[in-house]
Design an enzyme around this catalytic site. Structure first.
Site, PDB file in Angstrom:
ATOM      1  N   GLY A   1       3.039   5.602   3.994  1.00 50.85           N
ATOM      2  CA  GLY A   1       4.211   5.048   3.334  1.00 50.85           C
ATOM      3  C   GLY A   1       3.776   4.059   2.265  1.00 50.85           C
ATOM      4  O   GLY A   1       2.652   4.122   1.754  1.00 50.85           O
TER       5      GLY A   1
ATOM      6  N   THR B   1      -1.720  -3.533  11.895  1.00 47.90           N
ATOM      7  CA  THR B   1      -0.815  -4.561  11.382  1.00 47.90           C
ATOM      8  C   THR B   1       0.622  -4.039  11.366  1.00 47.90           C
ATOM      9  O   THR B   1       1.493  -4.634  10.732  1.00 47.90           O
ATOM     10  CB  THR B   1      -1.218  -4.991   9.960  1.00 47.90           C
ATOM     11  OG1 THR B   1      -1.265  -3.838   9.111  1.00 47.90           O
ATOM     12  CG2 THR B   1      -2.572  -5.675   9.953  1.00 47.90           C
TER      13      THR B   1
ATOM     14  N   ARG C   1       2.777  -2.001  14.434  1.00 46.41           N
ATOM     15  CA  ARG C   1       3.437  -2.308  15.695  1.00 46.41           C
ATOM     16  C   ARG C   1       2.507  -1.909  16.829  1.00 46.41           C
ATOM     17  O   ARG C   1       1.897  -0.827  16.802  1.00 46.41           O
ATOM     18  CB  ARG C   1       4.767  -1.563  15.841  1.00 46.41           C
ATOM     19  CG  ARG C   1       5.849  -1.992  14.860  1.00 46.41           C
ATOM     20  CD  ARG C   1       6.310  -3.416  15.093  1.00 46.41           C
ATOM     21  NE  ARG C   1       7.385  -3.810  14.195  1.00 46.41           N
ATOM     22  CZ  ARG C   1       7.215  -4.354  13.001  1.00 46.41           C
ATOM     23  NH1 ARG C   1       5.983  -4.537  12.542  1.00 46.41           N
ATOM     24  NH2 ARG C   1       8.254  -4.714  12.262  1.00 46.41           N
TER      25      ARG C   1
ATOM     26  N   GLU D   1       5.953 -10.255  22.075  1.00 43.05           N
ATOM     27  CA  GLU D   1       5.804 -11.350  21.129  1.00 43.05           C
ATOM     28  C   GLU D   1       6.983 -12.310  21.260  1.00 43.05           C
ATOM     29  O   GLU D   1       8.102 -11.874  21.529  1.00 43.05           O
ATOM     30  CB  GLU D   1       5.722 -10.808  19.702  1.00 43.05           C
ATOM     31  CG  GLU D   1       4.526  -9.901  19.459  1.00 43.05           C
ATOM     32  CD  GLU D   1       4.454  -9.370  18.025  1.00 43.05           C
ATOM     33  OE1 GLU D   1       5.346  -9.725  17.220  1.00 43.05           O
ATOM     34  OE2 GLU D   1       3.518  -8.627  17.714  1.00 43.05           O
TER      35      GLU D   1
ATOM     36  N   HIS E   1       0.835 -11.949  14.421  1.00 42.65           N
ATOM     37  CA  HIS E   1       1.864 -11.252  13.641  1.00 42.65           C
ATOM     38  C   HIS E   1       2.225 -12.028  12.369  1.00 42.65           C
ATOM     39  O   HIS E   1       3.380 -12.419  12.156  1.00 42.65           O
ATOM     40  CB  HIS E   1       3.116 -11.019  14.481  1.00 42.65           C
ATOM     41  CG  HIS E   1       3.910  -9.833  13.990  1.00 42.65           C
ATOM     42  ND1 HIS E   1       4.806  -9.142  14.771  1.00 42.65           N
ATOM     43  CD2 HIS E   1       3.948  -9.215  12.776  1.00 42.65           C
ATOM     44  CE1 HIS E   1       5.360  -8.156  14.086  1.00 42.65           C
ATOM     45  NE2 HIS E   1       4.853  -8.192  12.846  1.00 42.65           N
TER      46      HIS E   1
END
Length: 324
Positions: A153, A234, A236, A265, A285
């Site tokens: 993407g 980086t 999920r 998280e 994150h």
């Protein structure tokens, strides 16, 4: 309107230029993280517009039912943390632009920060120096090695382009349509997913988390990787089969990992197994957490609020709520 912003850990949003778009509204900003429904129901009792920072707080059906004044949830990116059907039942619009138009360049940048940190052992070398020692080992160069991008993407493409600048051999694995686009862009596509995992020196994940992508990286995939290979996530954590990354690292395939995302998280368990591994670099994150990125994201989020106020909501995920 009464607007509530959750999970702004460092009270950053008030400092953004785009915050001025909310002038004239009654805005409350919470800087801590709370997931308990009773606490959230109390905090949001008067809220008409709820602003969420990514997936930091889950907004599920039992909570939505306790918020009769809530009319709009405005956020950016994907929304697995939100019960969209419950929103629709209770007449709550969910607006989420999902990075329309531009990738998260900050996430692409952090991906490369993690790659360099892991391959050159930067955190370990720093720890050695601070403890009174000198060099603690020998790192690895990037030029001439194979970089695999899993998911092609906007962010994956940006990471791939940087890989070319480093002189790496970039290969792509993704959906069939994305593989076709990668070929059109001049990137190599291996003959199979197994060949992709087996051939990479560095493999970076760049895809959204859906039911169809959950666990898309299996224990068998990791076992196919080189003993010296690095996997980077980086995107999920649940893209990787639960427990497979820790098991794979303990078995020696892959040889290293660099992760910015975790199953649960915020993660405050200092005994998490990844933290004890010398061959792992971890960050909390922060892929999208820069002032520049937040200016872009919250400008869009606040524009969604203004559009709703004007009677013409945009980026509506649950369009059926507009018909009720």
């Amino acid at each position: 309107m009464n607007v509530t912003i959750l999970d702004d850990y460092f009270d950053t949003i008030r400092t953004l230029k785009c915050f001025g778009k909310l002038e004239g509204h009654d805005v409350t900003v919470w800087n801590d993280h709370v997931q308990d429904d009773d606490a959230l129901a109390a905090r949001l009792a008067e809220t008409e517009v709820l602003v969420l920072i990514r997936e930091r707080t889950k907004i599920q059906a039992p909570l939505i039912a306790r918020l009769p004044k809530l009319k709009l949830i405005s956020q950016r990116s994907v929304y697995p943390h939100i019960d969209v059907e419950a929103c629709t039942r209770h007449g709550v619009i969910l607006s989420s632009g999902q990075h329309a138009g531009t990738p998260s360049y900050s996430t692409a940048e952090l991906t490369w920060g993690l790659i360099l940190s892991a391959m050159r052992q930067i955190p370990q070398q720093m720890a050695s120096l601070k403890s009174g020692n000198w060099q603690m080992g020998v790192g690895k160069s990037l030029r001439g090695r194979t970089l695999g991008i899993f998911g092609y993407g906007r962010i994956g493409r940006a990471v791939a382009d940087i890989g070319k600048a480093f002189g790496m051999n970039v290969v792509i694995w993704a959906s069939e349509g994305s593989r076709d686009r990668a070929r059109e862009d001049g990137f190599d596509v291996p003959q199979s997913k197994a060949a992709f995992f087996a051939g990479c020196d560095v493999l970076s994940l760049h895809m959204r988390l859906y039911d169809s992508t959950r666990g898309i990286v299996t224990a068998d995939n990791l076992a196919q990787m080189k003993p010296g290979a690095l996997i980077v996530n980086t995107s999920r954590a649940p893209l990787i089969e639960e427990g497979a990354l820790v098991a794979g690292l303990r078995a020696g395939r892959p040889g290293m990992a660099a992760v910015d995302v975790f199953e649960h998280e915020p993660l405050r368990d200092k005994d998490h197994p990844l933290f004890a591994m010398e061959n792992v670099v971890c960050t909390p994150h922060i892929g999208y957490v820069t002032e520049d990125e937040w200016e872009i994201q919250f400008s869009d989020i606040f524009d969604q609020i203004l559009a709703y106020e004007a009677g013409a909501p945009v980026n509506v995920i649950n369009e059926q709520v507009l018909k009720s």
